[in-house]
Design an enzyme around this catalytic site. Structure first.
Site, PDB file in Angstrom:
ATOM      1  N   TYR A   1       1.234  -0.883  -0.110  1.00 15.99           N
ATOM      2  CA  TYR A   1       0.321  -0.121  -0.135  1.00 15.99           C
ATOM      3  C   TYR A   1       0.785   0.974  -0.083  1.00 15.99           C
ATOM      4  O   TYR A   1       0.730   1.922  -0.862  1.00 15.99           O
ATOM      5  CB  TYR A   1      -0.968   0.220   1.354  1.00 15.99           C
ATOM      6  CG  TYR A   1      -2.260   1.575   1.249  1.00 15.99           C
ATOM      7  CD1 TYR A   1      -3.435   1.242   0.902  1.00 15.99           C
ATOM      8  CD2 TYR A   1      -1.363   2.541   2.164  1.00 15.99           C
ATOM      9  CE1 TYR A   1      -4.084   1.881   0.811  1.00 15.99           C
ATOM     10  CE2 TYR A   1      -2.427   2.918   1.951  1.00 15.99           C
ATOM     11  CZ  TYR A   1      -3.664   2.925   2.003  1.00 15.99           C
ATOM     12  OH  TYR A   1      -4.780   3.963   1.460  1.00 15.99           O
TER      13      TYR A   1
ATOM     14  N   SER B   1       2.750   1.573  -3.671  1.00 13.05           N
ATOM     15  CA  SER B   1       1.566   2.433  -4.465  1.00 13.05           C
ATOM     16  C   SER B   1       1.288   3.646  -3.856  1.00 13.05           C
ATOM     17  O   SER B   1       1.182   4.316  -5.234  1.00 13.05           O
ATOM     18  CB  SER B   1       0.232   1.354  -4.136  1.00 13.05           C
ATOM     19  OG  SER B   1      -0.422   1.657  -2.935  1.00 13.05           O
TER      20      SER B   1
END
Ligand SMILES: NC(=O)c1ccc[n+]([C@@H]2O[C@H](COP(=O)([O-])OP(=O)(O)OC[C@H]3O[C@@H](n4cnc5c(N)ncnc54)[C@H](O)[C@@H]3O)[C@@H](O)[C@H]2O)c1
Length: 266
Positions: free
Chosen positions: A162, A165
């Site tokens: 996460y 990204s």
């Protein structure tokens, strides 16, 4: 309504939400954009939730068209641009809200499948949508792109896929801002901190096996400003500003909406 997006067409990707008692970031943004006069193409893969968002917009006198699409499918991304242009004739605002974190873990523990899925939804997909919509914005020499990242991109975060990204999404925003500045297109990022949305509370509480109230209280305590998480409306109002002409000289910005959480790192 004050009409801050009067005469604008906005595509909101991730306009549905995870089921729960509070409102999600994408739904709040779609509602606020419509309330401020935008015609909205509302996009989500969850048809039921998407139609609820569109019904809420219609009930309050706004204009919204639903499009069920999986953002990881390039042909669905092409359909987003096509549908908006067919329905409304132009695209002024692209709001990339979709983001997931399910299955994430630390760098040594995250699986390759989870890594690929998270990068695909959080980073590759907004890039793909941008590539469909920016040529049209370039022709009109105007447009505003808003990417929803996270302060996880810049703060220490235990969930590596996460974090990576969202850091990539920040970098993509900078690249888009520079490549498109001479076309009059702005690209900015919102970095939410702890926001009391269903994905964050209902989703995480069940994953962690925690009581929702305990999770809320724990998150509240970590926010410097009033020891209270934000709401999706805080994110939506930041998006409204960045989408509007009030932000006409702002591009390439990474805006924390986090009650001061990221100020801890200077
Ligand atoms: N809630 C927080 O505390 C927080 C903090 C930082 C950043 N964010 C970011 O805010 C954004 C929205 O978060 P939220 O809590 O409102 O989530 P949410 O789950 O309520 O909304 C996300 C929407 O994206 C849709 N979606 C997911 N994958 C999709 C796909 N492949 N194709 C089409 N639609 C898809 C879901 O159906 C859902 O409606 C995310 O990018 C998230 O990373 C949230």
């Amino acid at each position: 309504m004050t009409g801050r997006l009067h005469d604008k067409v906005a595509v909101v990707c991730g306009a549905g939400q995870t089921p729960g008692t509070t409102i999600g970031n994408g739904r709040a943004t779609a509602l606020l954009f419509a309330r401020e006069g935008a015609e909205v193409l509302a996009v989500d893969r969850d048809e039921k939730s998407l139609l609820e968002t569109c019904a809420l917009i219609s009930e309050s006198g706004g204009t919204a068209r639903p499009l069920v699409a999986d953002i990881t499918d390039p042909s669905d991304c092409a359909a987003i641009a096509r549908t908006a242009l067919d329905a409304f004739g132009r695209i002024d605002v692209l709001h990339n809200n979709i983001g997931i974190g399910a299955g994430d873990a630390g760098a040594l523990d995250v699986t390759e499948d989870a890594w690929d899925r998270i990068q695909s939804v959080n980073l590759r997909a907004p890039w793909t949508v941008c590539r469909q919509i920016i040529p049209h914005m370039r022709e009109r020499r105007t447009g505003a792109i808003i990417n929803v990242s996270s302060i996880a991109a810049v703060c220490s975060a235990p969930l590596v896929a996460y974090k990576v990204s969202k850091a990539g999404l920040n970098a993509l925003t900078h690249a888009l801002a520079m490549e498109n500045a001479s076309f009059g297109i702005r690209a900015n990022t919102i970095m939410p901190g702890f926001i009391d949305t269903p994905m964050a509370i209902e989703g995480m509480a069940s994953k962690l096996g925690m009581n929702q109230d305990e999770l809320r209280a724990a998150r509240d305590r970590m926010v410097p400003l009033n020891q209270r998480q934000g709401t999706a409306w805080d994110v939506a109002h930041a998006a409204l500003f960045l989408a509007s002409d009030e932000a006409a000289f702002i591009t390439g910005a990474l805006l924390p909406v986090d009650g001061g959480q990221s100020a801890r790192i200077g």
